[in-house]
Design a protein around this motif. Structure first.
Motif, short mmCIF file in Angstrom:
data_model
loop_
_atom_site.label_atom_id
_atom_site.label_comp_id
_atom_site.label_asym_id
_atom_site.label_seq_id
_atom_site.Cartn_x
_atom_site.Cartn_y
_atom_site.Cartn_z
N ARG A 244 0.76 -1.20 0.10
CA ARG A 244 0.12 0.00 -0.10
C ARG A 244 0.85 1.24 0.26
N LEU A 245 0.35 2.47 -0.59
CA LEU A 245 1.14 3.55 -0.73
C LEU A 245 0.58 4.78 0.23
N ARG A 246 0.73 5.18 1.16
CA ARG A 246 0.25 6.33 1.97
C ARG A 246 1.15 7.32 2.40
N GLY A 247 0.37 8.56 2.73
CA GLY A 247 0.99 9.86 3.21
C GLY A 247 1.46 10.66 2.28
N ASP A 253 -3.00 10.77 -2.38
CA ASP A 253 -3.54 9.50 -1.80
C ASP A 253 -5.07 8.96 -2.52
N ALA A 254 -5.84 10.02 -2.70
CA ALA A 254 -7.04 9.95 -3.21
C ALA A 254 -6.97 9.23 -4.38
N ARG A 669 4.95 6.65 2.11
CA ARG A 669 5.11 5.43 2.83
C ARG A 669 4.74 4.37 2.07
N VAL A 670 5.71 3.45 1.65
CA VAL A 670 5.33 2.20 1.07
C VAL A 670 5.15 0.72 2.12
N ASP A 681 8.42 -2.10 5.31
CA ASP A 681 7.80 -0.69 5.11
C ASP A 681 9.00 0.00 4.51
N LEU A 682 8.85 0.93 3.68
CA LEU A 682 9.85 1.96 3.35
C LEU A 682 9.31 3.33 3.48
N ALA A 683 10.25 4.33 3.71
CA ALA A 683 9.63 5.68 4.02
C ALA A 683 10.57 6.52 3.17
#
Length: 708
Positions: A244-247, A253-254, A669-670, A681-683
């Motif tokens: 997932r991709l976030r942040g 993000d949408a 963030r991945v 997780d990767l940032a």
């Protein structure tokens, strides 16, 4: 050419739903008209519902608003009445006192619809609700404009107490039918309309349910809710796999989430795994090239999609020569269609192989899937199909005077151009004339080069050094030929193609961006290609045009000669990043992101290539597919190019090189990225003038190397 009349506002935008081999397109009111646009309920390539119009006493309602839920499963329209006609001596109800909420979804080949009517007047009203319906049972290619000399029987209609059955006997011997059933018996029902004379007291609500599909059903509230829950669970299951991709911020993000949901919506759960259908309405069916590129776009996040694509295409690999289907042993399919015309052989697309790039791209995807996953067992299972595909490439190149991979359609019913730009005028000479075949496209040579290198690499993995050396030598020869034949010093660019007479099509098109994607060009030439693609003649401010603005046949309103295709932009950007031009890739991601904000965060198949003007949105292409799988997947390829992220599962390593973030995104963030048996997780964070990256969570079983 017949000119389409101006459509009312409610019909200027189509709303679509999909489930399996069924999809529906309606206007914003939820109505299906079946005349001006490709609307209707389609199942397995046939329009099984061509009219569905809701009204009051036959008059349309007024649209308040419409939307598809965030999970893309349920469409809802809010409607109100025009003044109701008086009945007898009664006083007509005023405008805007009746609210109609119309919601629907598709599940297992059926349309499920709920119509909830509410009276907000202070007196009782008589509500003559009407539902017009019809089914023309047109094949999708008829809807697209093809004329047929003969058709099957005219649709037969049988009206019963609470349902109507529409039947069509096709020339292929198949009887197709649509059963429209209601939760209560209409006051009047005939072959084209149901009428419900409803009485609503003040603040009273009445709800009707209807279903439409090939099988008989009994619509009612509990069944409706249960089917909706099942449809939502199924789509959620297709969205769940992968990282997932976030942040990235609310808007970014949408866009990411909507794109991910659209790919899940277009994907069907087939026996071989998930497979993304190409797009709605024209291409809601398995395509080879489109699915492979979508899988490549998603590979770093969700390699399971690539596995499903590879398995499906391997099962349908050609085993015989057919000029009608443009097939040859080892070739990978271009598309497959269901429906009467395909079954009768009136069109070759029942199982069609007229795509010159699909077979090498199949090998490219297999090699990249192995590097991403280390799944040796699956590659071993695919190995015979991979060998057959490589054999077709070798035979084709051996038959060409320059040793190139070229195409020429077998019969007039097939596609005249068989690269991704497959319209009839997309390949041409500098004077605008159309070339004779066989045509060798520049990007196809790049795909073939990587395909041969992939086979060499996989053969070495299997310990077959002789085969590996043979494929590697072929790849080297092909690369040398491309550099010698296609590079044009006067253009400062690679030529678009070579025709059957050996003449080069000296045209500046986006195709060499795909050559960068596979890494064929020498570095100095690659930088010159990057500079051209980044110039205003290509970059219109919303992405890379398919054709430079100063070229013959340039038309920003055309399908392939000056428009902007998001997947094409993504491949060009990934190619730029491969040669170190990561900032240019980030700029393109920013441009495409801004375009997405004007398309309700759902990128269409393509849009017009007019130059960007301050304060004005990108110009839509009127009949573009929306959603389209490789348009939805473009954000993920663009983002991977910017982040400089590569995964080598056999080596248990993640490499991040000179990461960039698009303008306006300061962190990302991945999450839940699987590499072998390790999850991490990767940032990524913008600090000052640079972007830094680090492992944010996960074991040390996989090495993370960051090159700043």
């Amino acid at each position: 050419m017949r000119m389409a009349r101006t459509l009312p506002a409610s019909r200027q935008r189509g709303y679509s739903l999909k489930d399996g081999d069924s999809f529906l397109v309606s206007d914003a009111s939820g109505d299906i008209h079946g005349d001006e646009v490709a609307d209707g309920l389609f199942h397995e390539g046939t329009r099984i519902l061509s009219r569905l119009r809701l009204g009051i006493d036959g008059e349309p309602l007024t649209l308040l608003g419409a939307a598809t839920a965030h999970d893309r499963v349920v469409f809802t329209a809010h409607l109100t009445n025009r003044p109701l006609p008086p009945i007898g001596d009664s006083v007509a109800a005023g405008k805007g006192v009746i609210h109609v909420e119309r919601s629907r979804f598709l599940w297992q080949g059926r349309l499920h619809e709920r119509i909830a009517c509410s009276n907000y007047d202070r007196v009782q009203v008589s509500l003559p609700l009407t539902i017009e319906f019809g089914a023309d049972f047109l094949d999708m290619f008829e809807v697209r404009g093809m004329q047929r000399a003969h058709r099957g029987s005219y649709p037969q209609v049988l009206a019963q107490a609470d349902r109507v059955v529409l039947r069509y006997a096709g020339l292929d011997g198949v009887e197709r039918r649509t059963v429209i059933a209601f939760s209560q018996a209409p006051t009047a029902l005939d072959g084209g309309m149901a009428r419900f004379d409803l009485e609503l007291g003040p603040r009273e609500h009445v709800t009707l349910y209807l279903e439409a599909g090939a099988e008989v059903g009994q619509p009612e509230a509990t069944r409706h809710r249960r089917s909706m829950a099942q449809a939502r669970r199924a789509l959620h299951g297709r969205r769940r796999p992968g990282a997932r991709l976030r942040g990235g911020g609310l808007l970014f993000d949408a866009w990411v989430e909507r794109s991910r949901t659209d790919i899940a919506l277009l994907a069907s759960d087939l026996p071989t795994g998930r497979y993304p259908y190409a797009g709605i309405p024209w291409f809601s069916t398995p395509f080879g090239r489109d699915a492979i590129i979508t899988a490549l776009q998603m590979l770093w996040l969700d390699p399971g999609l690539a596995r499903g694509v590879l398995a499906y295409l391997a099962e349908r690999q050609a085993a015989e020569d057919s000029s009608f289907r443009d097939s040859a042993p080892g070739k990978i399919m271009h598309e497959t269609r269901k429906g009467e015309m395909a079954a009768l052989g009136e069109i070759p697309f029942g199982l069609y192989y007229g795509g010159v790039d699909t077979t090498p791209l199949f090998l490219v995807l297999a090699g990249r899937y192995f590097r991403r996953t280390g799944d040796r067992a699956f590659i071993d299972q695919l190995w015979p199909a991979l060998q057959r595909a490589a054999g077709w490439i070798e035979r084709s190149c051996d038959a060409d005077p320059d040793g190139l991979l070229a195409y020429a359609r077998g019969e007039a019913s097939g596609l005249s151009n068989q690269g991704w730009k497959d319209s009839g005028d997309s390949v041409f000479h500098a004077d605008g004339s159309l070339p004779e075949g066989p045509i060798a496209l520049v990007e196809v040579q790049g795909y073939a080069w990587e395909a041969l290198r992939t086979m060499a690499s996989l053969a070495r993995e299997r310990g077959d050094m002789i085969a590996a050396a043979g494929w590697a030598a072929r790849a080297d020869r092909l690369r040398a030929t491309v550099e010698a034949r296609f590079w044009d010093e006067d253009l400062d660019f690679y030529a678009l193609a070579r025709d059957g007479a050996g003449r080069m099509c000296r045209v500046l098109a986006s195709n060499p961006g795909h050559l960068l994607y596979v890494g064929l060009p020498a570095p100095e030439r690659a930088q010159r290609v990057v500079a051209q693609l980044a110039s205003p003649r290509f970059d219109n401010g919303w992405g890379v045009r398919t054709l430079a603005s100063d070229q013959p046949r340039y038309n920003p309103m055309s399908y392939h000669n000056g428009s902007v295709w998001p997947h094409d932009v993504a491949l060009c950007a990934a190619g730029m990043a491969r040669y170190g031009a990561r900032r240019q890739a980030a700029r393109l991601l920013g441009e495409v992101f801004e375009a997405a904000t004007h398309f309700d965060m759902r990128l269409p198949e393509l849009f017009c290539g007019f130059p960007r003007s301050a304060g004005e949105p990108p110009i839509a292409y009127p009949v573009a597919c929306t959603p389209q799988a490789w348009a939805a997947g473009s954000v993920f390829m663009l983002l991977q190019a910017c982040l400089g992220l590569e995964i080598d599962a056999p080596a248990r390593e993640v490499v991040i090189t000179h990461p960039q973030l698009p303008p306006g995104v300061d962190g990302l963030r991945v999450e839940s990225l699987d590499v072998g048996d390790t999850r991490m997780d990767l940032a990524f964070q913008r600090i000052g003038g640079r972007v830094v990256a680090a492992r944010a969570f996960g074991s040390e079983g996989v090495r993370v190397t960051v090159r700043m």
